[in-house]
Design an enzyme around this catalytic site. Structure first.
Site, PDB file in Angstrom:
ATOM      1  N   GLY A  12       0.830  -1.199   0.000  1.00  0.00           N
ATOM      2  CA  GLY A  12       0.000   0.000   0.000  1.00  0.00           C
ATOM      3  C   GLY A  12       0.865   1.250   0.000  1.00  0.00           C
ATOM      4  CG  ASP A  13       0.727   3.704   2.435  1.00  0.00           C
ATOM      5  OD1 ASP A  13      -0.427   4.131   2.357  1.00  0.00           O
ATOM      6  OD2 ASP A  13       1.167   3.095   3.424  1.00  0.00           O
ATOM      7  CE  LYS A  16      -3.364   1.670  -3.876  1.00  0.00           C
ATOM      8  NZ  LYS A  16      -2.295   1.493  -2.887  1.00  0.00           N
ATOM      9  N   GLY A  17      -3.055   7.184  -5.664  1.00  0.00           N
ATOM     10  CA  GLY A  17      -3.950   8.340  -5.795  1.00  0.00           C
ATOM     11  C   GLY A  17      -3.544   9.241  -6.946  1.00  0.00           C
ATOM     12  CB  ALA A  39      -7.383   2.924   1.543  1.00  0.00           C
ATOM     13  N   GLY A  40      -6.216   5.620   2.300  1.00  0.00           N
ATOM     14  CA  GLY A  40      -6.443   7.061   2.306  1.00  0.00           C
ATOM     15  C   GLY A  40      -5.398   7.812   1.535  1.00  0.00           C
ATOM     16  CG  HIS A  41      -5.452   8.960  -1.946  1.00  0.00           C
ATOM     17  ND1 HIS A  41      -5.668   7.643  -2.236  1.00  0.00           N
ATOM     18  CD2 HIS A  41      -6.376   9.669  -2.607  1.00  0.00           C
ATOM     19  CE1 HIS A  41      -6.701   7.562  -3.048  1.00  0.00           C
ATOM     20  NE2 HIS A  41      -7.142   8.764  -3.289  1.00  0.00           N
ATOM     21  CD  GLN A 224      -6.367  -1.598   1.853  1.00  0.00           C
ATOM     22  OE1 GLN A 224      -7.116  -2.299   1.228  1.00  0.00           O
ATOM     23  NE2 GLN A 224      -6.794  -0.508   2.467  1.00  0.00           N
ATOM     24  N   GLY A 303      -1.451   8.448  10.506  1.00  0.00           N
ATOM     25  CA  GLY A 303      -0.340   9.363  10.814  1.00  0.00           C
ATOM     26  C   GLY A 303       0.920   8.638  11.256  1.00  0.00           C
ATOM     27  NE  ARG A 306       2.741   5.806   4.342  1.00  0.00           N
ATOM     28  CZ  ARG A 306       2.348   6.734   3.486  1.00  0.00           C
ATOM     29  NH1 ARG A 306       3.203   7.269   2.647  1.00  0.00           N
ATOM     30  NH2 ARG A 306       1.090   7.129   3.454  1.00  0.00           N
ATOM     31  CG  LEU A 333      13.253   8.018 -10.320  1.00  0.00           C
ATOM     32  CD1 LEU A 333      13.659   6.551 -10.126  1.00  0.00           C
ATOM     33  CD2 LEU A 333      13.380   8.392 -11.794  1.00  0.00           C
TER      34      LEU A 333
HETATM   35  P1  IMP Z   1      -6.185  -3.292   8.646  1.00  0.00           P
HETATM   36  O1  IMP Z   1      -6.408  -3.267   7.173  1.00  0.00           O
HETATM   37  O2  IMP Z   1      -6.579  -2.005   9.333  1.00  0.00           O
HETATM   38  O3  IMP Z   1      -6.775  -4.486   9.304  1.00  0.00           O
HETATM   39  O4  IMP Z   1      -4.604  -3.409   8.897  1.00  0.00           O
HETATM   40  C1  IMP Z   1      -3.862  -4.566   8.551  1.00  0.00           C
HETATM   41  C2  IMP Z   1      -2.475  -4.176   8.031  1.00  0.00           C
HETATM   42  O5  IMP Z   1      -2.610  -3.557   6.763  1.00  0.00           O
HETATM   43  C3  IMP Z   1      -1.727  -3.175   8.912  1.00  0.00           C
HETATM   44  O6  IMP Z   1      -0.348  -3.451   8.835  1.00  0.00           O
HETATM   45  C4  IMP Z   1      -2.019  -1.838   8.246  1.00  0.00           C
HETATM   46  O7  IMP Z   1      -1.033  -0.873   8.532  1.00  0.00           O
HETATM   47  C5  IMP Z   1      -2.004  -2.259   6.781  1.00  0.00           C
HETATM   48  N1  IMP Z   1      -2.816  -1.385   5.911  1.00  0.00           N
HETATM   49  C6  IMP Z   1      -4.134  -1.395   5.765  1.00  0.00           C
HETATM   50  N2  IMP Z   1      -4.519  -0.480   4.851  1.00  0.00           N
HETATM   51  C7  IMP Z   1      -3.405   0.098   4.399  1.00  0.00           C
HETATM   52  C8  IMP Z   1      -3.154   1.105   3.402  1.00  0.00           C
HETATM   53  O8  IMP Z   1      -4.051   1.638   2.737  1.00  0.00           O
HETATM   54  N3  IMP Z   1      -1.859   1.441   3.219  1.00  0.00           N
HETATM   55  C9  IMP Z   1      -0.843   0.831   3.906  1.00  0.00           C
HETATM   56  N4  IMP Z   1      -1.027  -0.110   4.820  1.00  0.00           N
HETATM   57  C10 IMP Z   1      -2.297  -0.484   5.076  1.00  0.00           C
END
Ligand code: IMP
Length: 426
Positions: A12-13, A16-17, A39-41, A224, A303, A306, A333
């Site tokens: 994830g992260d 993609k946004g 998820a979030g951006h 993700q 927050g 990473r 990059l």
């Molecule tokens: P959950 O999805 O909240 O159950 O978290 C499970 C794992 O997935 C944890 O390590 C979170 O930090 C990770 N995770 C869930 N969604 C994201 C995302 O959008 N970006 C990055 N890591 C994520």
């Protein structure tokens, strides 16, 4: 074949946004198939920052129809807050946003259960986002979940919620919860959600099928990344939905033969939040060169800082293969611009044993990455707009990634702005 899928290839992260924002212009329909507000951006609408966790970022392009798919889990409070933010930013939603009745609700007891489960796991906690994602998906599989469509069926809702709650309260009690959830209060909560969200709930599968019949372009926007997939990811340190290209199709009722292109988004390095194996994680000495704030490497949702590492081409190759990825979008990059040397992991080694594919069991103890070293380019890339103009050393690094993984590079991002993008002609 008018469907394009975009997925994250790491944890994830991946950025993609930005890629979705660049591509969305060419699509009439943008679908978010799975996941929830884990998820979030952050995106800029004029001068205003909008944080999106659930609504596809395609919503910013006025011509798109946007869908929250059947494989999602939705916390109504979060969705309503997001819709409010969008409306305040002048983004029109009415007649453009649709929610699948088959998506599952995240209810207040899921948030509590997420927290209590993490606490019970102690040192083995997953490091979830705490948003109730896992417990809501677990209820779906236990067949005690509440779906968005149930909000519009009061009799069934009462029946199903009563059943769900009778089981849930026992689970929560066993985990040491000090709260009791009352059926009538939860029903009131659901009624309020029905009142505010009801008009967006519609059978989206049939809408999408009609769009496909007409050959209208459709984008599936993954949340993700594949390494967090419940089945193929670094289990048990994963999320609770299917984040693969096939999983996205299954989550919105689109057959694999409708897919024209699968794009994998990959950072030029690697990051992960939460616990779990990360074989290419940087050493303390290397991390001293990373400014998390400048690199924007704090989670949008929680927050959290990473974890940062080198690009793992072994994992990426497996992900490209298992997801039939055609093209790669390589992001960030520019953040490698000042390094003397760049590392790319091309195998895992334990003594004289070598692995060149992702293992099923991610017990990385004793395993170490085998790196290919590339000279750094030591030159700013943020203003570069054509692949040919990239420093030779950067091109060699990018070329090696594409060649090792067997996918062509579609675009390279060299900064957060839309314009800071290099489109590569394959
Ligand atoms: P959950 O999805 O909240 O159950 O978290 C499970 C794992 O997935 C944890 O390590 C979170 O930090 C990770 N995770 C869930 N969604 C994201 C995302 O959008 N970006 C990055 N890591 C994520």
């Amino acid at each position: 074949m008018s469907t394009v899928i975009l997925i994250g290839t790491q944890w994830g992260d991946e950025g993609k946004g930005k890629v979705i924002d660049l591509l969305a212009d060419g699509f009439l329909h943008v679908v978010r198939p799975q996941g929830g507000n884990n998820a979030g951006h952050t995106i800029l609408v004029g001068e205003r920052e909008v944080k999106l966790h659930l609504v596809p970022s395609g919503i910013l392009h006025a011509h798109t129809q946007c869908y929250l798919g059947s494989g999602m889990v939705i916390d109504p409070n979060v969705l309503l807050q997001e819709l409010k933010q969008l409306q305040e930013a002048g983004v029109s939603i009415e007649g453009r946003l649709w929610i699948s009745p088959a998506a599952h609700l995240i209810l207040p007891y899921h948030l509590m259960q997420d927290r209590l489960l993490e606490k019970a796991k102690g040192a083995n906690a997953v490091g979830t986002t705490g948003r109730g994602i896992g417990p809501s998906y677990a209820d779906k599989v236990h067949r005690t979940g509440i779906r968005l469509g149930d909000l519009l069926r009061p009799d069934y809702l009462r029946h199903q919620l009563q059943l769900a709650l009778s089981i849930k309260q026992r689970e929560l009690d066993a985990l040491g919860a000090d709260a009791q959830f009352a059926l009538e209060e939860l029903l009131d909560y659901c009624q309020q959600a029905a009142h505010e969200l009801g008009r967006y709930i519609t059978d989206i599968e049939s809408r999408l099928q009609k769009a496909l019949e007409k050959g209208e372009p459709l984008l599936l926007e993954g949340a993700q990344g594949v390494l967090l997939d419940t089945t193929l990811g670094t289990y048990p340190y994963v999320t609770s939905s299917s984040t693969t290209a096939a999983g996205l199709c299954a989550s919105v009722g689109i057959g694999p033969k409708s897919v024209k292109e699968i794009i994998g988004v990959v950072k030029a390095y690697a990051t992960r939040v939460g616990e779990g194996p990360f074989i290419t994680e940087m050493s303390q000495e290397e991390l001293a060169q990373v400014d998390h704030a400048k690199w924007r490497e704090f989670g949008t949702t929680t927050g959290r800082k990473r974890r940062i590492g080198w690009l793992d081409a072994v994992a990426l190759k497996s992900v490209v293969q298992s997801n039939s990825i055609d093209t790669l979008a390589i992001t960030k990059l520019d953040l490698l611009d000042s390094w003397d040397s760049i590392k790319l992991c091309v195998a895992y080694r334990k003594g004289d044993q070598y692995l060149e594919y992702l293992p099923v069991y991610w017990d990385t103890k004793g395993w170490e990455p085998v790196y290919r070293h590339f000279p750094g380019w030591k030159e700013e890339t943020r203003a570069i707009r054509s692949y040919d103009n990239l420093p030779q050393a950067a091109k060699e690094y990018l070329h090696a990634i594409g060649q090792f993984c067997g996918a062509s590079i579609k675009l390279v991002s060299v900064g957060p702005e839309r314009s800071q993008t290099i489109r590569v002609n394959a």
